[in-house]
Design a protein around this motif. Structure first.
Motif, mmCIF file in Angstrom:
data_model
loop_
_atom_site.group_PDB
_atom_site.id
_atom_site.type_symbol
_atom_site.label_atom_id
_atom_site.label_comp_id
_atom_site.label_asym_id
_atom_site.label_seq_id
_atom_site.Cartn_x
_atom_site.Cartn_y
_atom_site.Cartn_z
ATOM 1 N N GLY A 1 -19.968 -0.976 12.863
ATOM 2 C CA GLY A 1 -19.776 -1.700 11.616
ATOM 3 C C GLY A 1 -19.677 -0.769 10.424
ATOM 4 N N LEU A 2 -20.573 0.243 10.372
ATOM 5 C CA LEU A 2 -20.546 1.183 9.246
ATOM 6 C C LEU A 2 -19.256 1.995 9.260
ATOM 7 C CD1 LEU A 2 -24.216 2.457 9.196
ATOM 8 C CD2 LEU A 2 -23.106 0.995 7.539
ATOM 9 N N VAL A 3 -18.870 2.488 10.458
ATOM 10 C CA VAL A 3 -17.670 3.324 10.540
ATOM 11 C C VAL A 3 -16.433 2.523 10.168
ATOM 12 C CG1 VAL A 3 -16.181 4.515 12.186
ATOM 13 C CG2 VAL A 3 -18.586 5.001 12.157
ATOM 14 N N GLN A 4 -16.369 1.274 10.636
ATOM 15 C CA GLN A 4 -15.179 0.477 10.323
ATOM 16 C C GLN A 4 -15.092 0.165 8.834
ATOM 17 O OE1 GLN A 4 -12.600 -0.148 12.166
ATOM 18 N NE2 GLN A 4 -13.575 1.012 13.784
ATOM 19 N N ALA A 5 -16.247 -0.114 8.214
ATOM 20 C CA ALA A 5 -16.224 -0.354 6.767
ATOM 21 C C ALA A 5 -15.776 0.901 6.025
ATOM 22 C CB ALA A 5 -17.610 -0.783 6.282
ATOM 23 N N TYR A 6 -16.279 2.062 6.469
ATOM 24 C CA TYR A 6 -15.909 3.348 5.869
ATOM 25 C C TYR A 6 -14.402 3.576 5.991
ATOM 26 C CZ TYR A 6 -16.343 8.407 5.066
ATOM 27 O OH TYR A 6 -16.221 9.668 4.589
ATOM 28 N N ILE A 7 -13.877 3.305 7.199
ATOM 29 C CA ILE A 7 -12.452 3.545 7.440
ATOM 30 C C ILE A 7 -11.602 2.605 6.602
ATOM 31 C CG2 ILE A 7 -10.680 3.184 9.190
ATOM 32 C CD1 ILE A 7 -12.627 4.467 11.156
ATOM 33 N N PHE A 8 -11.998 1.326 6.540
ATOM 34 C CA PHE A 8 -11.236 0.371 5.717
ATOM 35 C C PHE A 8 -11.211 0.844 4.270
ATOM 36 C CE2 PHE A 8 -10.254 -3.364 3.359
ATOM 37 C CZ PHE A 8 -9.532 -4.177 4.196
ATOM 38 N N THR A 9 -12.381 1.284 3.776
ATOM 39 C CA THR A 9 -12.449 1.730 2.380
ATOM 40 C C THR A 9 -11.570 2.947 2.147
ATOM 41 O OG1 THR A 9 -14.746 1.043 2.550
ATOM 42 C CG2 THR A 9 -14.085 2.150 0.550
ATOM 43 N N ILE A 10 -11.675 3.934 3.060
ATOM 44 C CA ILE A 10 -10.887 5.164 2.886
ATOM 45 C C ILE A 10 -9.402 4.852 2.935
ATOM 46 C CG2 ILE A 10 -10.209 7.243 4.114
ATOM 47 C CD1 ILE A 10 -12.919 8.030 4.422
ATOM 48 N N LEU A 11 -9.008 4.005 3.889
ATOM 49 C CA LEU A 11 -7.578 3.690 3.996
ATOM 50 C C LEU A 11 -7.096 2.945 2.761
ATOM 51 C CD1 LEU A 11 -7.094 2.806 7.733
ATOM 52 C CD2 LEU A 11 -6.359 4.816 6.508
ATOM 53 N N ALA A 12 -7.920 2.015 2.246
ATOM 54 C CA ALA A 12 -7.519 1.328 1.014
ATOM 55 C C ALA A 12 -7.350 2.329 -0.118
ATOM 56 C CB ALA A 12 -8.576 0.277 0.645
ATOM 57 N N ALA A 13 -8.292 3.283 -0.220
ATOM 58 C CA ALA A 13 -8.189 4.305 -1.268
ATOM 59 C C ALA A 13 -6.952 5.160 -1.071
ATOM 60 C CB ALA A 13 -9.450 5.173 -1.266
ATOM 61 N N VAL A 14 -6.660 5.510 0.205
ATOM 62 C CA VAL A 14 -5.487 6.344 0.479
ATOM 63 C C VAL A 14 -4.205 5.603 0.120
ATOM 64 C CG1 VAL A 14 -4.129 7.325 2.363
ATOM 65 C CG2 VAL A 14 -6.540 7.797 2.231
ATOM 66 N N PHE A 15 -4.138 4.310 0.459
ATOM 67 C CA PHE A 15 -2.928 3.539 0.167
ATOM 68 C C PHE A 15 -2.715 3.433 -1.335
ATOM 69 C CE2 PHE A 15 -3.406 0.959 4.338
ATOM 70 C CZ PHE A 15 -3.031 2.084 5.034
ATOM 71 N N ILE A 16 -3.792 3.094 -2.057
ATOM 72 C CA ILE A 16 -3.662 2.936 -3.505
ATOM 73 C C ILE A 16 -3.309 4.271 -4.146
ATOM 74 C CG2 ILE A 16 -4.924 2.333 -5.594
ATOM 75 C CD1 ILE A 16 -6.483 0.321 -3.940
ATOM 76 N N GLY A 17 -3.990 5.342 -3.684
ATOM 77 C CA GLY A 17 -3.689 6.658 -4.224
ATOM 78 C C GLY A 17 -2.258 7.083 -3.936
ATOM 79 N N GLY A 18 -1.778 6.726 -2.725
ATOM 80 C CA GLY A 18 -0.401 7.072 -2.379
ATOM 81 C C GLY A 18 0.599 6.362 -3.265
ATOM 82 N N ALA A 19 0.352 5.074 -3.549
ATOM 83 C CA ALA A 19 1.287 4.328 -4.393
ATOM 84 C C ALA A 19 1.264 4.841 -5.825
ATOM 85 C CB ALA A 19 0.942 2.846 -4.369
ATOM 86 N N MET A 20 0.075 5.316 -6.272
ATOM 87 C CA MET A 20 -0.015 5.777 -7.644
ATOM 88 C C MET A 20 0.384 7.227 -7.797
ATOM 89 S SD MET A 20 -3.355 3.933 -9.101
ATOM 90 C CE MET A 20 -3.009 4.651 -10.675
ATOM 91 N N GLY A 21 0.602 7.916 -6.673
ATOM 92 C CA GLY A 21 1.058 9.286 -6.746
ATOM 93 C C GLY A 21 -0.033 10.278 -7.032
ATOM 94 N N THR A 22 -1.333 9.853 -6.963
ATOM 95 C CA THR A 22 -2.400 10.834 -7.158
ATOM 96 C C THR A 22 -2.566 11.694 -5.917
ATOM 97 O OG1 THR A 22 -3.986 9.186 -6.432
ATOM 98 C CG2 THR A 22 -3.684 9.451 -8.790
ATOM 99 N N ILE A 23 -2.161 11.151 -4.748
ATOM 100 C CA ILE A 23 -2.192 11.965 -3.534
ATOM 101 C C ILE A 23 -0.865 11.783 -2.817
ATOM 102 C CG2 ILE A 23 -4.664 11.986 -3.125
ATOM 103 C CD1 ILE A 23 -4.292 9.608 -1.335
ATOM 104 N N GLU A 24 -0.646 12.578 -1.785
ATOM 105 C CA GLU A 24 0.568 12.453 -0.999
ATOM 106 C C GLU A 24 0.593 11.088 -0.321
ATOM 107 O OE1 GLU A 24 3.230 14.692 -0.371
ATOM 108 O OE2 GLU A 24 2.414 15.391 -2.259
ATOM 109 N N LYS A 25 1.782 10.487 -0.272
ATOM 110 C CA LYS A 25 1.911 9.153 0.326
ATOM 111 C C LYS A 25 1.566 9.225 1.801
ATOM 112 C CE LYS A 25 5.222 5.348 0.201
ATOM 113 N NZ LYS A 25 4.450 4.354 -0.495
ATOM 114 N N ALA A 26 0.638 8.344 2.232
ATOM 115 C CA ALA A 26 0.200 8.380 3.624
ATOM 116 C C ALA A 26 1.163 7.598 4.512
ATOM 117 C CB ALA A 26 -1.198 7.777 3.751
#
Lengths: 226, 81
Positions: A201-226
């Motif tokens: 449960g903890l790992v899946q919540a962590y992964i969901f959060t990280i992926l959401a952050a990666v997606f949002i960051g990718g769309a905003m151009g703060t990080i490379e698009k995943a």
């Protein structure tokens, strides 16, 4: 048959007008109320000079989420902390809720995770358009060449779908595994598997959060698009 | 062979075959991460986080198969019980 369908379809508790309210929705409401209540109680008497124990715990949680967002997105977390932090706290509470006897985690059903995935999906596009402008955002779908347009659109859809299926599938399968083991051997043997479900449960919540952050960051151009 | 039997068989085949690929893939990913950790112990945080995200991506394939298997077993549209 009712027992079988309850794996995929939530049992209906009561109706509000024509809208049926399932067990998952009711659990979600209770979890929302608990989270809001804890946050309200914790932030009621904030103090810089003499922080209480509870305030320190809350500050640790906020600091952890802020560091996570700063590491993953490479941006200051102020804008994203409310959304991504709430996602993490909500999913963690949902995933750990089956530790209470008789509670079925809301994240084990595809409706809940579908709603969470839809929130992330909409946020990605809204923030992307707001950051880069409509034309500039749409142009990112033509990267690196025009031929990649269908692949980019398809990738956008499937990664949100995968986000939804991953969370619900993991939690649901663990619930099912524990149910099967309880059916086979009743006493004491399921306990290690329940302990494992905390980790999952903890790992899946962590992964969901990280992926959401990666997606949002990718769309905003703060990080490379995943 | 009626629809129920075929559904049960194909659910087993789906998750059985579908677990092979992600299993090999996760093994390769973890081996690579261990190698990287042994070479660069200071980069533990970054490597672990990237590994978790990558493992989640790989595991999604197995989860897809699991969902197909569960749908076949518990919410089969072709079985009218």
């Amino acid at each position: 048959m009712a027992e079988k369908t309850s794996l995929i379809n939530a049992p209906i508790v009561f109706h509000i007008g024509p809208v049926p309210i399932g067990l998952e929705v009711l659990t979600t409401w209770v979890i929302m109320a608990v989270l809001v209540g804890v946050a309200w109680y914790g932030s009621r008497r904030l103090s810089v000079t003499r922080p209480g124990r509870f305030q320190v715990v809350l500050e640790m949680a906020v600091g952890f989420l802020g560091d996570l967002i700063r590491d993953v997105m490479g941006a200051e977390p102020d804008t994203f902390l409310p959304l991504i932090g709430t996602l993490f706290l909500y999913i963690v509470t949902c995933n750990l809720s089956p530790l209470l006897p008789g509670v079925k985690p809301p994240t084990a059903s595809f409706e809940t995770t579908g709603a969470l995935g839809l929130i992330v999906f909409c946020t990605v596009h809204i923030l992307g358009v707001r950051r880069r402008g409509l034309v500039g955002y749409l142009r990112t779908y033509l990267q690196p060449t025009v031929i990649f347009l269908p692949l980019n659109v398809l990738g956008e859809l499937t990664r949100t779908f995968a986000l939804m299926v991953r969370l619900a599938g993991n939690i649901m399968s663990h619930e099912l595994t524990i149910a099967v083991i309880i059916g086979l051997v009743g006493l004491l043997v399921p306990i290690p598997f329940m302990a494992l479900s905390i980790l999952v449960g903890l790992v899946q919540a962590y992964i969901f959060t990280i992926l959401a952050a990666v997606f949002i960051g990718g769309a905003m151009g703060t990080i490379e698009k995943a | 062979m009626n629809v129920e039997m075929i559904s049960i068989l194909s659910a087993g085949i789906a998750i059985g075959l579908g677990a092979i690929g992600p299993g090999i893939g996760e093994g390769i990913a973890v081996a690579g991460a261990m190698d990287a950790l042994a070479r660069q112990p200071k980069a533990t945080g970054t490597i672990t986080r990237t590994l978790f995200v990558g493992l989640a991506m790989i595991e999604t394939m197995a989860i897809y198969c699991l969902v197909i298997a569960l749908l076949l077993l518990f919410a089969n549209p072709y079985v009218h019980a």
